[in-house]
Design an enzyme around this catalytic site. Structure first.
Site, PDB file in Angstrom:
ATOM      1  N   SER A  64       0.792  -1.228   0.000  1.00  0.00           N
ATOM      2  CA  SER A  64       0.000   0.000   0.000  1.00  0.00           C
ATOM      3  C   SER A  64       0.832   1.290   0.000  1.00  0.00           C
ATOM      4  O   SER A  64       1.519   1.569  -0.959  1.00  0.00           O
ATOM      5  CB  SER A  64      -0.942  -0.049   1.201  1.00  0.00           C
ATOM      6  N   ALA A 371      -8.276   9.786   9.237  1.00  0.00           N
ATOM      7  CA  ALA A 371      -7.852  11.102   8.733  1.00  0.00           C
ATOM      8  C   ALA A 371      -7.002  10.951   7.473  1.00  0.00           C
ATOM      9  O   ALA A 371      -7.016  11.807   6.592  1.00  0.00           O
ATOM     10  CB  ALA A 371      -7.073  11.837   9.818  1.00  0.00           C
ATOM     11  N   GLY A 500       1.692  -0.157  12.811  1.00  0.00           N
ATOM     12  CA  GLY A 500       1.479  -1.566  12.469  1.00  0.00           C
ATOM     13  C   GLY A 500       1.893  -1.872  11.042  1.00  0.00           C
ATOM     14  O   GLY A 500       1.707  -2.990  10.565  1.00  0.00           O
TER      15      GLY A 500
HETATM   16  C1  G16 Z   1      -2.910   0.766   6.590  1.00  0.00           C
HETATM   17  C2  G16 Z   1      -4.236   0.523   7.266  1.00  0.00           C
HETATM   18  C3  G16 Z   1      -4.823   1.819   7.751  1.00  0.00           C
HETATM   19  C4  G16 Z   1      -3.823   2.516   8.661  1.00  0.00           C
HETATM   20  C5  G16 Z   1      -2.476   2.656   7.960  1.00  0.00           C
HETATM   21  C6  G16 Z   1      -1.394   3.155   8.867  1.00  0.00           C
HETATM   22  O1  G16 Z   1      -3.121   1.581   5.473  1.00  0.00           O
HETATM   23  O2  G16 Z   1      -5.094  -0.118   6.346  1.00  0.00           O
HETATM   24  O3  G16 Z   1      -6.020   1.549   8.420  1.00  0.00           O
HETATM   25  O4  G16 Z   1      -4.282   3.766   9.023  1.00  0.00           O
HETATM   26  O5  G16 Z   1      -2.043   1.408   7.473  1.00  0.00           O
HETATM   27  O6  G16 Z   1      -1.238   2.238   9.911  1.00  0.00           O
HETATM   28  P1  G16 Z   1      -0.076   2.344  10.958  1.00  0.00           P
HETATM   29  O7  G16 Z   1      -0.152   3.725  11.526  1.00  0.00           O
HETATM   30  O8  G16 Z   1      -0.384   1.279  11.971  1.00  0.00           O
HETATM   31  O9  G16 Z   1       1.208   2.138  10.225  1.00  0.00           O
HETATM   32  P2  G16 Z   1      -2.553   1.190   4.061  1.00  0.00           P
HETATM   33  O10 G16 Z   1      -3.165   2.194   3.141  1.00  0.00           O
HETATM   34  O11 G16 Z   1      -1.064   1.263   4.156  1.00  0.00           O
HETATM   35  O12 G16 Z   1      -3.056  -0.217   3.865  1.00  0.00           O
END
Ligand code: G16
Length: 542
Positions: A64, A371, A500
Site C-alpha cells: 500500500s 484522517a 502496524g
Molecule cells: C494501513 C491501514 C490503515 C492505517 C495505515 C497506517 O493503510 O489499512 O487503516 O491507518 O495502514 O497504519 P499504521 O499507523 O499502523 O502504520 P494502508 O493504506 O497502508 O493499507
C-alpha cells in the site's frame, strides 16, 4: 495433507533464520526480499480459512502506502472484510514457524479452528504494481496449491477491487458480478445516474486532477475511462511510467507533509486528489489564489458524506441510526463539527480500518474514515432494504427521488473497504448534487493545526497504549511526560503509538498554532526517543 509436497515447496520458499513478523494493522509488511515464505504460508492459510468458512477467501499482495522496496500481504474474509482477528494469530504463528515445523502448525490450526481438510478451498488473488509483487503472488499460489486449494488470479487490481470480487463471489452475485468489468459497470451506472441529476440542474462539467502515487490506481482508472460519463473530465498524474511508487507523491505523502505531490502542476482553485499505492485511500486538496495549499483529508470527507446522507435521510422521512467512526488521528475540529453542527454521534476506535469497519457495522448507516483518507460507508441490510423499497414504491415524488439518490449512493459506495475510486466518485457526485466547490467544502470548519511525525526506536512494541490509542501505558513515565508537554500549549493534545505497517513509532500533536503543533510534536518525539529506546540520531526540530 501432501507431506512430501509441503516439504518440497517450503524448501523453495524458506524462512530467513531469526526473522519474526507480526500480522499488523493491515497484514504483514516488510522488505520484499524477506517475504517469500510469508506469502507461501499465507497462501496455505487462505486455503485453510476457505475450508473453515466454506467460502472464497482473498489474498492481496501489496504494501500500500509503504516504499516500493517493501511489500506485504493481507487476507480478505468472505464478505470482503479484513481477516477475523482470531485468525490473525494463526497467521502470525504460521509465518514465524520454522520450516520443519510447518506441518505441525498447520495441523494445530486445523484442530483449533475446526478445519475439515477434505473440504474444497477457493482463493482469489490480487497484486499491486510493485516489481516484487508478481513473484510473491506466485509464492501465494504455491501455498494454496500445496494444500489442494483452487485459485483465481486477478493479477493487477486495487486492494478494494479484490475485496469487492470476494464479496460478490460469496454473496452469489447479490453484491455485483465478481469481475472487474462488473465493478466498473456497477459504479459507473450509479455515478452516471447521480451526476445526470446534477447536470440537469445546470451544474457545469467537472474537472479533477488525480495523483495516482505511481501505483495501480492509474491503470485501473484508464480501464474505467470508457465507462465514465463525458461530463466528468479526469487527468491522471504519477501513473507509474516514470517515477517510483509512493515516492514524494500519493495520499500518505500529501497528508503527512501537508503539501502537494511531486509531478502534479496545480493552478489556483483547481480540484486535485491523491490515491495511495493500492488505491484504498484518497485525500483532496487545492491551492488558493494566494498560493496556499489546502488539504481536505478523511475527516472532511466523512463530514461531507455525513451532511449529505443526513439531509437525504431527513427528506425520505427515515430516522435511521447514523454515526461516524474515527480514530485518535481525527482532527479535534472535525469531531467537534460533526457532533455540534452536523449533530451526528462520533466514536473513536483504534487505528486500522478493521477496527473502524467493525464499529460502523453497529449502525444503520455507519460512516467511517481515518484522517489519512481510508474509509467508506456501511448500510445495514435493513436500512438498504427500506431505501430500495422507498425508491421503488414511495408515492410522494420528493421522497421517492431522495430515496433513489440514496439507492445510487449505496451502489456507488464500496461497502467492503475504503476505496479511492469509489470514494472519489461519491465525493464528485455529492459536490455536483449540492453545487459545492472544493473551497466551500473546505470552509465547513477549520482544522486545528497538527503535526504527524515518526520516531525510530529499537523495539516499537515497548509502547503499549489504551483508550483507543490516546494514552500510553508503557514505557513507564512516557504518558506523564506527554501530559506535562501538552499542558504547555493551548488547545493541545498529543499521543504516540507503534505503527502496524512500518518499523516506527508515530507521534501526533495538535495545538493552537502550526508552530506550537510542530514544537509539541517535536518535544513528544524526543520523549519517545529517550524513554522508548530511540535509534540513531535524536529527532530534529521541524
Ligand atoms: C494501513 C491501514 C490503515 C492505517 C495505515 C497506517 O493503510 O489499512 O487503516 O491507518 O495502514 O497504519 P499504521 O499507523 O499502523 O502504520 P494502508 O493504506 O497502508 O493499507
Amino acid at each position: 495433507m501432501d507431506v512430501e509436497g509441503l516439504k518440497k515447496y517450503s524448501a523453495l520458499h524458506p524462512k530467513p533464520a531469526g526473522l519474526t513478523l507480526q500480522y499488523g494493522t493491515a497484514g504483514f509488511r516488510s522488505k520484499a526480499q524477506q517475504l517469500e515464505h510469508v506469502m507461501f504460508r499465507m497462501g496455505m492459510l487462505a486455503a485453510l480459512r476457505s475450508r473453515a468458512t466454506g467460502a472464497t477467501i482473498g489474498v492481496m499482495v501489496t504494501a500500500s502506502h509503504n516504499p516500493e522496496e517493501d511489500n506485504g500481504v493481507k487476507l480478505v474474509d468472505p464478505l470482503g472484510e479484513m481477516l477475523h482477528p482470531s485468525w490473525e494469530e494463526y497467521a502470525t504463528q504460521l509465518a514465524n514457524a520454522e520450516d520443519q515445523e510447518l506441518q505441525k502448525i498447520v495441523t494445530e490450526i486445523c484442530q483449533k479452528a475446526a478445519v475439515n481438510q477434505q473440504k474444497d478451498a477457493s482463493v482469489f488473488i490480487g497484486r499491486d504494481t510493485r516489481p516484487s509483487s508478481k513473484e510473491l503472488s506466485q509464492a501465494v499460489i504455491d501455498g494454496i496449491s500445496v494444500l489442494g486449494g483452487q485459485y483465481h488470479d486477478y493479477g493487477l487490481v486495487t486492494t478494494p477491487q479484490l475485496h469487492y470480487v470476494v464479496c460478490c463471489q460469496n454473496t452469489q452475485g447479490q453484491y455485483g458480478k465478481p469481475t472487474l468489468e462488473g465493478y466498473y459497470q456497477k459504479l459507473s451506472k450509479a455515478f452516471t445516474e447521480l451526476i445526470k441529476k446534477s447536470l440537469s440542474s445546470g451544474e457545469a462539467q467537472r474537472q479533477l486532477k488525480i495523483d495516482c502515487a505511481n501505483g495501480i490506481g492509474a491503470l485501473k482508472l484508464a480501464e474505467m475511462e470508457t465507462y465514465f460519463p463525458k461530463e466528468v473530465q479526469i487527468q491522471v498524474y504519477n501513473d507509474g511510467t516514470k517515477e517510483k511508487l509512493n515516492h514524494l507523491c500519493g495520499a500518505d505523502f500529501v497528508k503527512v507533509h501537508q503539501k502537494p505531490p511531486k509531478g502534479l502542476d496545480m493552478k489556483p482553485n483547481e480540484s486535485c486528489c491523491s490515491f495511495d499505492g493500492d488505491a484504498d485511500r484518497i485525500v483532496y486538496y487545492y491551492k488558493d489564489t494566494a498560493g496556499h495549499f489546502h488539504l481536505i483529508d478523511g475527516d472532511k470527507i466523512a463530514t461531507l458524506i455525513s451532511i449529505f446522507l443526513k439531509e437525504l435521510l431527513a427528506k425520505v422521512g427515515q430516522t435511521l441510526k447514523m454515526a461516524v467512526v474515527q480514530t485518535a488521528y481525527a482532527n479535534g475540529s472535525s469531531t467537534r463539527y460533526l457532533e455540534e453542527t452536523v449533530q451526528v454521534p462520533v466514536y473513536c476506535v483504534k487505528t486500522g480500518v478493521k477496527h473502524l469497519h467493525h464499529k460502523a457495522q453497529e449502525f444503520d448507516v455507519g460512516i467511517y474514515f481515518e484522517a489519512n483518507g481510508h474509509g467508506t460507508v456501511l448500510f445495514s441490510k435493513a436500512a438498504e432494504n427500506t431505501i430500495r423499497q422507498l425508491a421503488k414504491e414511495e408515492k410522494d415524488d420528493a421522497k421517492r427521488e431522495a430515496a433513489k439518490v440514496l439507492e445510487n449512493m449505496i451502489d456507488l459506495i464500496n461497502q467492503t473497504v475504503g476505496d479511492a475510486i469509489s470514494d472519489m466518485l461519491v465525493i464528485e457526485a455529492i459536490l455536483a448534487l449540492k453545487g459545492l466547490t472544493l473551497q466551500q467544502w473546505d470552509a465547513l470548519y477549520t482544522d486545528f493545526p497538527s503535526r504527524l511525525l515518526k520516531v525510530q526506536v529499537a523495539d516499537r512494541q515497548v509502547i503499549d497504549t489504551t483508550d483507543a490509542e490516546r494514552r500510553a501505558v508503557t514505557p513507564p513515565g512516557l504518558q506523564e511526560k506527554i501530559d506535562a508537554l501538552v499542558k504547555k500549549y493551548k488547545l493541545s493534545r498529543a499521543f504516540v503509538r507503534p505503527s502496524g505497517t512500518e518499523d516506527v513509532v508515530r507521534v501526533y500533536a495538535e495545538a493552537d498554532t502550526q508552530e506550537n503543533a510542530d514544537a509539541l510534536a517535536h518535544e513528544v518525539s524526543l520523549a519517545v526517543y529517550h524513554l522508548a529506546g530511540g535509534k540513531g540520531a535524536p529527532p530534529q526540530p521541524i
